[in-house]
Scaffold this motif. Structure first.
Motif, PDB file in Angstrom:
ATOM      1  N   PRO A 170       1.303  12.861  -2.055  1.00  0.00           N
ATOM      2  CA  PRO A 170       0.957  11.520  -2.533  1.00  0.00           C
ATOM      3  C   PRO A 170      -0.461  11.448  -3.095  1.00  0.00           C
ATOM      4  O   PRO A 170      -0.708  10.766  -4.095  1.00  0.00           O
ATOM      5  CB  PRO A 170       1.098  10.657  -1.267  1.00  0.00           C
ATOM      6  CG  PRO A 170       2.133  11.363  -0.463  1.00  0.00           C
ATOM      7  CD  PRO A 170       1.912  12.818  -0.713  1.00  0.00           C
ATOM      8  N   SER A 171      -1.376  12.197  -2.451  1.00  0.00           N
ATOM      9  CA  SER A 171      -2.766  12.131  -2.901  1.00  0.00           C
ATOM     10  C   SER A 171      -2.952  12.719  -4.295  1.00  0.00           C
ATOM     11  O   SER A 171      -3.996  12.531  -4.924  1.00  0.00           O
ATOM     12  CB  SER A 171      -3.669  12.878  -1.911  1.00  0.00           C
ATOM     13  OG  SER A 171      -3.234  14.226  -1.805  1.00  0.00           O
ATOM     14  N   GLN A 172      -1.951  13.452  -4.784  1.00  0.00           N
ATOM     15  CA  GLN A 172      -2.054  14.059  -6.118  1.00  0.00           C
ATOM     16  C   GLN A 172      -1.470  13.153  -7.198  1.00  0.00           C
ATOM     17  O   GLN A 172      -1.390  13.561  -8.360  1.00  0.00           O
ATOM     18  CB  GLN A 172      -1.327  15.415  -6.106  1.00  0.00           C
ATOM     19  CG  GLN A 172      -2.000  16.438  -5.196  1.00  0.00           C
ATOM     20  CD  GLN A 172      -1.148  17.685  -4.980  1.00  0.00           C
ATOM     21  OE1 GLN A 172       0.059  17.589  -4.760  1.00  0.00           O
ATOM     22  NE2 GLN A 172      -1.775  18.841  -5.039  1.00  0.00           N
ATOM     23  N   ILE A 213       6.381  14.630  -2.118  1.00  0.00           N
ATOM     24  CA  ILE A 213       7.163  13.500  -2.630  1.00  0.00           C
ATOM     25  C   ILE A 213       8.625  13.580  -2.188  1.00  0.00           C
ATOM     26  O   ILE A 213       9.209  12.604  -1.709  1.00  0.00           O
ATOM     27  CB  ILE A 213       7.071  13.494  -4.178  1.00  0.00           C
ATOM     28  CG1 ILE A 213       5.601  13.374  -4.610  1.00  0.00           C
ATOM     29  CG2 ILE A 213       7.929  12.411  -4.773  1.00  0.00           C
ATOM     30  CD1 ILE A 213       4.815  12.330  -3.867  1.00  0.00           C
ATOM     31  N   ALA A 214       9.201  14.780  -2.344  1.00  0.00           N
ATOM     32  CA  ALA A 214      10.613  14.935  -1.978  1.00  0.00           C
ATOM     33  C   ALA A 214      10.817  14.662  -0.488  1.00  0.00           C
ATOM     34  O   ALA A 214      11.776  13.993  -0.095  1.00  0.00           O
ATOM     35  CB  ALA A 214      11.073  16.347  -2.333  1.00  0.00           C
ATOM     36  N   GLN A 222       2.179   5.845  -9.716  1.00  0.00           N
ATOM     37  CA  GLN A 222       3.174   6.879  -9.406  1.00  0.00           C
ATOM     38  C   GLN A 222       3.575   6.825  -7.936  1.00  0.00           C
ATOM     39  O   GLN A 222       4.741   6.991  -7.591  1.00  0.00           O
ATOM     40  CB  GLN A 222       2.602   8.257  -9.761  1.00  0.00           C
ATOM     41  CG  GLN A 222       2.528   8.502 -11.264  1.00  0.00           C
ATOM     42  CD  GLN A 222       1.779   9.777 -11.591  1.00  0.00           C
ATOM     43  OE1 GLN A 222       0.812  10.125 -10.912  1.00  0.00           O
ATOM     44  NE2 GLN A 222       2.216  10.467 -12.642  1.00  0.00           N
ATOM     45  N   GLN A 223       2.570   6.569  -7.082  1.00  0.00           N
ATOM     46  CA  GLN A 223       2.884   6.481  -5.647  1.00  0.00           C
ATOM     47  C   GLN A 223       3.846   5.326  -5.380  1.00  0.00           C
ATOM     48  O   GLN A 223       4.770   5.440  -4.583  1.00  0.00           O
ATOM     49  CB  GLN A 223       1.601   6.305  -4.830  1.00  0.00           C
ATOM     50  CG  GLN A 223       0.750   7.558  -4.781  1.00  0.00           C
ATOM     51  CD  GLN A 223      -0.412   7.418  -3.816  1.00  0.00           C
ATOM     52  OE1 GLN A 223      -0.232   7.010  -2.673  1.00  0.00           O
ATOM     53  NE2 GLN A 223      -1.605   7.739  -4.281  1.00  0.00           N
ATOM     54  N   GLN A 224       3.618   4.199  -6.081  1.00  0.00           N
ATOM     55  CA  GLN A 224       4.515   3.073  -5.844  1.00  0.00           C
ATOM     56  C   GLN A 224       5.911   3.384  -6.386  1.00  0.00           C
ATOM     57  O   GLN A 224       6.914   2.967  -5.808  1.00  0.00           O
ATOM     58  CB  GLN A 224       3.947   1.792  -6.499  1.00  0.00           C
ATOM     59  CG  GLN A 224       4.662   0.513  -6.094  1.00  0.00           C
ATOM     60  CD  GLN A 224       4.628   0.247  -4.590  1.00  0.00           C
ATOM     61  OE1 GLN A 224       5.117   1.044  -3.794  1.00  0.00           O
ATOM     62  NE2 GLN A 224       4.047  -0.893  -4.210  1.00  0.00           N
ATOM     63  N   ARG A 225       5.972   4.170  -7.454  1.00  0.00           N
ATOM     64  CA  ARG A 225       7.285   4.573  -7.965  1.00  0.00           C
ATOM     65  C   ARG A 225       8.008   5.459  -6.939  1.00  0.00           C
ATOM     66  O   ARG A 225       9.221   5.353  -6.757  1.00  0.00           O
ATOM     67  CB  ARG A 225       7.143   5.344  -9.287  1.00  0.00           C
ATOM     68  CG  ARG A 225       6.853   4.445 -10.453  1.00  0.00           C
ATOM     69  CD  ARG A 225       6.542   5.233 -11.715  1.00  0.00           C
ATOM     70  NE  ARG A 225       6.302   4.324 -12.824  1.00  0.00           N
ATOM     71  CZ  ARG A 225       7.262   3.855 -13.610  1.00  0.00           C
ATOM     72  NH1 ARG A 225       8.507   4.237 -13.427  1.00  0.00           N
ATOM     73  NH2 ARG A 225       6.983   3.011 -14.577  1.00  0.00           N
ATOM     74  N   SER A 248       0.839  -1.212   0.000  1.00  0.00           N
ATOM     75  CA  SER A 248       0.000   0.000   0.000  1.00  0.00           C
ATOM     76  C   SER A 248       0.872   1.260   0.000  1.00  0.00           C
ATOM     77  O   SER A 248       0.468   2.294   0.523  1.00  0.00           O
ATOM     78  CB  SER A 248      -0.948  -0.016   1.190  1.00  0.00           C
ATOM     79  OG  SER A 248      -0.233  -0.259   2.381  1.00  0.00           O
ATOM     80  N   PHE A 249       2.050   1.136  -0.544  1.00  0.00           N
ATOM     81  CA  PHE A 249       2.998   2.235  -0.788  1.00  0.00           C
ATOM     82  C   PHE A 249       3.570   2.826   0.512  1.00  0.00           C
ATOM     83  O   PHE A 249       4.736   3.136   0.584  1.00  0.00           O
ATOM     84  CB  PHE A 249       2.388   3.370  -1.626  1.00  0.00           C
ATOM     85  CG  PHE A 249       1.427   2.900  -2.679  1.00  0.00           C
ATOM     86  CD1 PHE A 249       1.740   1.811  -3.490  1.00  0.00           C
ATOM     87  CD2 PHE A 249       0.198   3.515  -2.863  1.00  0.00           C
ATOM     88  CE1 PHE A 249       0.854   1.368  -4.470  1.00  0.00           C
ATOM     89  CE2 PHE A 249      -0.692   3.082  -3.825  1.00  0.00           C
ATOM     90  CZ  PHE A 249      -0.375   1.992  -4.629  1.00  0.00           C
ATOM     91  N   ASN A 250       2.697   3.027   1.509  1.00  0.00           N
ATOM     92  CA  ASN A 250       3.130   3.567   2.809  1.00  0.00           C
ATOM     93  C   ASN A 250       3.886   4.882   2.700  1.00  0.00           C
ATOM     94  O   ASN A 250       4.881   5.106   3.379  1.00  0.00           O
ATOM     95  CB  ASN A 250       3.999   2.534   3.553  1.00  0.00           C
ATOM     96  CG  ASN A 250       3.150   1.499   4.270  1.00  0.00           C
ATOM     97  OD1 ASN A 250       1.922   1.596   4.248  1.00  0.00           O
ATOM     98  ND2 ASN A 250       3.769   0.529   4.874  1.00  0.00           N
ATOM     99  N   LEU A 251       3.373   5.741   1.830  1.00  0.00           N
ATOM    100  CA  LEU A 251       3.913   7.106   1.810  1.00  0.00           C
ATOM    101  C   LEU A 251       3.230   7.895   2.931  1.00  0.00           C
ATOM    102  O   LEU A 251       2.110   7.572   3.340  1.00  0.00           O
ATOM    103  CB  LEU A 251       3.644   7.767   0.461  1.00  0.00           C
ATOM    104  CG  LEU A 251       4.279   7.068  -0.739  1.00  0.00           C
ATOM    105  CD1 LEU A 251       3.857   7.767  -2.029  1.00  0.00           C
ATOM    106  CD2 LEU A 251       5.798   7.030  -0.623  1.00  0.00           C
ATOM    107  N   ILE A 252       3.917   8.903   3.440  1.00  0.00           N
ATOM    108  CA  ILE A 252       3.339   9.723   4.523  1.00  0.00           C
ATOM    109  C   ILE A 252       2.500  10.819   3.862  1.00  0.00           C
ATOM    110  O   ILE A 252       3.031  11.650   3.104  1.00  0.00           O
ATOM    111  CB  ILE A 252       4.450  10.302   5.410  1.00  0.00           C
ATOM    112  CG1 ILE A 252       5.170   9.130   6.117  1.00  0.00           C
ATOM    113  CG2 ILE A 252       3.882  11.274   6.423  1.00  0.00           C
ATOM    114  CD1 ILE A 252       6.420   9.509   6.856  1.00  0.00           C
ATOM    115  N   PRO A 253       1.183  10.791   4.097  1.00  0.00           N
ATOM    116  CA  PRO A 253       0.280  11.636   3.300  1.00  0.00           C
ATOM    117  C   PRO A 253       0.517  13.137   3.448  1.00  0.00           C
ATOM    118  O   PRO A 253       0.257  13.888   2.514  1.00  0.00           O
ATOM    119  CB  PRO A 253      -1.118  11.246   3.801  1.00  0.00           C
ATOM    120  CG  PRO A 253      -0.902  10.562   5.111  1.00  0.00           C
ATOM    121  CD  PRO A 253       0.442   9.952   5.063  1.00  0.00           C
ATOM    122  N   GLU A 254       1.004  13.581   4.628  1.00  0.00           N
ATOM    123  CA  GLU A 254       1.179  15.036   4.819  1.00  0.00           C
ATOM    124  C   GLU A 254       2.455  15.563   4.175  1.00  0.00           C
ATOM    125  O   GLU A 254       2.637  16.774   4.081  1.00  0.00           O
ATOM    126  CB  GLU A 254       1.241  15.401   6.305  1.00  0.00           C
ATOM    127  CG  GLU A 254      -0.025  15.109   7.084  1.00  0.00           C
ATOM    128  CD  GLU A 254       0.074  13.825   7.873  1.00  0.00           C
ATOM    129  OE1 GLU A 254       0.972  13.002   7.556  1.00  0.00           O
ATOM    130  OE2 GLU A 254      -0.737  13.628   8.784  1.00  0.00           O
TER     131      GLU A 254
END
Lengths: 404, 236
Positions: free
Chosen positions: B139-141, B100-101, B146-149, B91-97
């Motif tokens: 991430p939401s954009q 990307i950088a 792309q998020q997985q990338r 589920s990518f586990n990017l921090i939503p707040e």
């Protein structure tokens, strides 16, 4: 330090942070001003009156029969009191320091109706006055029996000698020292000359809220009235023991008068400052409540934040964050919110004080209170967030791989 | 690169013990691409957590890049995880707040790199995954692919050499998944060691070796590639 990312993250989720910052600012505004008020009250309450309060009590009598002889009664009472074991000295006096009731007159350095006068409290005593009150004579001499005259209800003129407090010296002759003013003449009632024969270091007026509370004058008048108040000085440590004894002695010695219950100077002081003391307590409770509510607010926001970001904490741990990194993250985040709050609070604190000064004539706050208040709120913020932040460090990194 | 011998993991509650891994032994050489398959509850996630130092094990030994990890404390495990392992989550586990950088920057900060070095690495990996122009996006954009990338870029930024991928295409449609797999293959070709957990047998067949777990144990090893047993669906 992750200040940049934390700040950017907060700006995307800012409502909670702004509300807490505002709460901190409001708390700081109220707490700092309230603390300043309490300190001001405490400072006023701690001012020495100049008399030996822990050895003094006062008791009043009033004759009620037509043939009651005030002069004889006062002479007999003072003789009885002064020879009673446990009593150091006693004096008939017209007013009691801090009691809230007394006389004041205007004293001036030049005679005449238009000359500038300085308000002074008047204490009428005989040659036992200084010894009874325990005030410290720093220049000149005490009254002698020859100086003392009798003052009845109809007496309107003033004795030609007086002992004044050092504050009165400063008011009358700004640059003079106490030794220089002994022998100088001041004028009471516009043009009645009074020779200053002595100066006492301190003797407060009966009114603690008076702006010139430190200005007072002792005059050698022995009161010959049907109603009279005695100030009694006991040996150290015997005040409370002697109060009922004296009450009974006076009651038994003359049945043509009533004797009112004695009151210690400690009780007089407590009564005098009851309003200030009560206000200080109320402000203290308000301060404690506000600080508690704000601390709970910080705990609540941080706890909610930890719960909401459990997954994120796990991800950070999976990516290499140590427990101390997680702890630091929440501390830094909270520090930034608190900083916003205390900076805003500093502005509001000064603004509120300016309003208090202008609208309610409050004293201007000492600028040191502002940084001290900021530091205190910062510390409270850090302490409040420690618990939730430590719970955050307990989130295991394996949370990152959980799908729910 | 990875050497597990007789590793066991038991989850205990007051009333029940669950053997998530039973005497599991596995060797993965540096530069290998291994696919890990198995039914739900077979121990794949537990294996991934232990291999990634996200949790500890009860018995056996585990050496990562020649280092015995059994006795490491939490700080040492965190440091080793940060330096040696890159994670790619389902589920990518990017921090939503975070943009990307900043997301890619997270492990680099924990590594202690200077700001300039972190920026250089962020820019480099974003170019590698083809998202150089999206640094400031949240991430939401971004789309799922792309998020997985971005997640892959984050995993690569620290040059870990060992990637653990947990169903990396599980949340993506087939065309997007193919692109992500091509990226993972490319990373492998550049020398990275990869262990990928997947349910997708076609994806597993792209690995050099396939390991099947069942009931916490390795039950089948397969060399993968075209014509393999797993490619035909026989082992799952």
């Amino acid at each position: 330090m992750e200040i940049g990312p934390i700040l950017r993250a907060m700006t995307r989720n800012k409502i909670g942070a702004i509300l807490i910052a505002l709460q901190i600012a409001f708390t700081m505004t109220v707490v700092v001003n309230a603390y300043f008020m309490i300190e001001e009250r405490m400072r006023l309450m701690e001012r020495p009156s100049g008399v030996v309060e822990d050895q003094l009590f006062h008791i009043s009598t009033r004759g009620f029969t037509p043939d009651f002889n005030g002069k004889v009664s006062v002479q007999d009472d003072l003789a009885l009191l002064r020879q009673t074991p446990g009593i150091v000295d006693a004096v008939a006096i017209n007013a009691i320091p801090l009691s809230g009731g007394g006389w004041s007159m205007s004293l001036q350095v030049e005679p005449g109706d238009g000359e500038q006068g300085h308000g002074v409290a008047i204490y009428m005593v005989d040659d036992h006055g200084l010894d009874t009150l325990g005030v410290e004579l720093i220049a000149g001499r005490d009254f002698t029996p020859a100086d003392v005259r009798e003052r009845g209800p109809a007496t309107s003129d003033w004795p030609d000698k007086a002992i004044i407090s050092e504050a009165t010296v400063k008011a009358l002759w700004a640059d003079a020292n106490p030794l220089e003013v002994v022998g100088r003449t001041a004028y009471i009632n516009d043009d009645e000359p009074v020779t200053i024969i002595g100066v006492v270091e301190k003797l407060q007026a009966p009114w603690n809220g008076w702006t010139t509370v430190e200005q007072s004058m002792l005059v050698p008048d022995k009161l010959i009235w049907t109603g009279v108040r005695y100030m009694v000085r006991t040996e150290p440590g015997r005040r409370d023991e002697m109060m009922p004894i004296v009450e009974e002695l006076l009651a038994r010695s003359n049945n043509q008068r009533i004797v009112r219950a004695p009151e210690s100077m400690a009780e007089t002081r407590a009564r005098s400052y009851a309003l200030d003391s009560g206000l200080a307590k109320i402000l203290g409770v308000i301060m404690a409540m506000l600080v508690s509510i704000t601390s709970l607010g910080i705990v609540g926001l941080a706890s909610f934040s930890v719960r909401r970001r459990t997954k994120q904490i796990g991800i950070r741990r999976a990516l290499g964050a140590k427990k101390r990194d997680i702890l630091r993250y929440f501390l830094v985040e909270n520090f930034m919110i608190t900083t916003l709050g205390v900076v805003l609070g500093a502005v509001m604190t000064v603004g509120f004080n300016v309003w208090l000064v202008q609208a309610l004539n409050f004293p201007k706050i000492d600028w040191l209170y502002v940084p001290i208040g900021m530091l205190a709120l910062w510390l409270i913020g850090i302490i409040a967030v420690l618990g939730p932040a430590r719970r955050a460090t307990a989130v295991p990194p394996a949370v990152a791989t959980r799908t729910v | 690169m990875l050497s597990m011998k007789n590793v066991s993991r038991i989850y205990r509650t007051d009333v029940v013990q669950t053997h998530a891994l039973r005497n599991l032994s596995l060797e993965v050489e540096a530069g290998e691409f291994v696919a890990l398959v198995g039914p739900s509850g077979s121990g794949k996630t537990t294996f991934l957590n232990i291999a990634g130092l996200l949790e500890t094990f009860d018995d056996g030994s585990y050496q990562l890049d020649g280092r015995d990890v059994a006795g490491l404390n939490d700080n040492d495990r965190s440091r080793l995880r940060n330096e040696k392992i890159g994670f790619i989550f389902q589920s990518f586990n990017l921090i939503p707040e975070l943009n990307i950088a900043d997301n890619i920057d997270v492990p680099l900060r924990y590594r202690g790199f200077a700001a300039r070095e972190r920026k250089r690495r962020v820019d480099r990996v974003l170019e590698v995954v083809g998202l150089g122009g999206r640094k400031k996006h949240l991430p939401s954009q971004l789309s799922g692919g792309q998020q997985q990338r971005v997640a892959i870029a984050r995993a690569l930024a620290g040059d870990p050499g060992f990637l653990l991928a947990d169903e990396p295409t599980g949340n993506l449609d087939s065309s997007t998944a193919a692109g992500v797999m091509e990226l993972i293959n490319e990373i492998h070709r550049n020398g990275a060691t990869i262990i990928m957990v997947t349910h997708d047998l076609e994806l597993a067949a792209r690995a050099e070796r396939i390991v099947r777990l069942s009931d916490g144990q390795v039950v089948l090893l397969d060399e993968g590639g075209e014509g393999s047993e797993l490619e035909n669906g026989a082992a799952v």
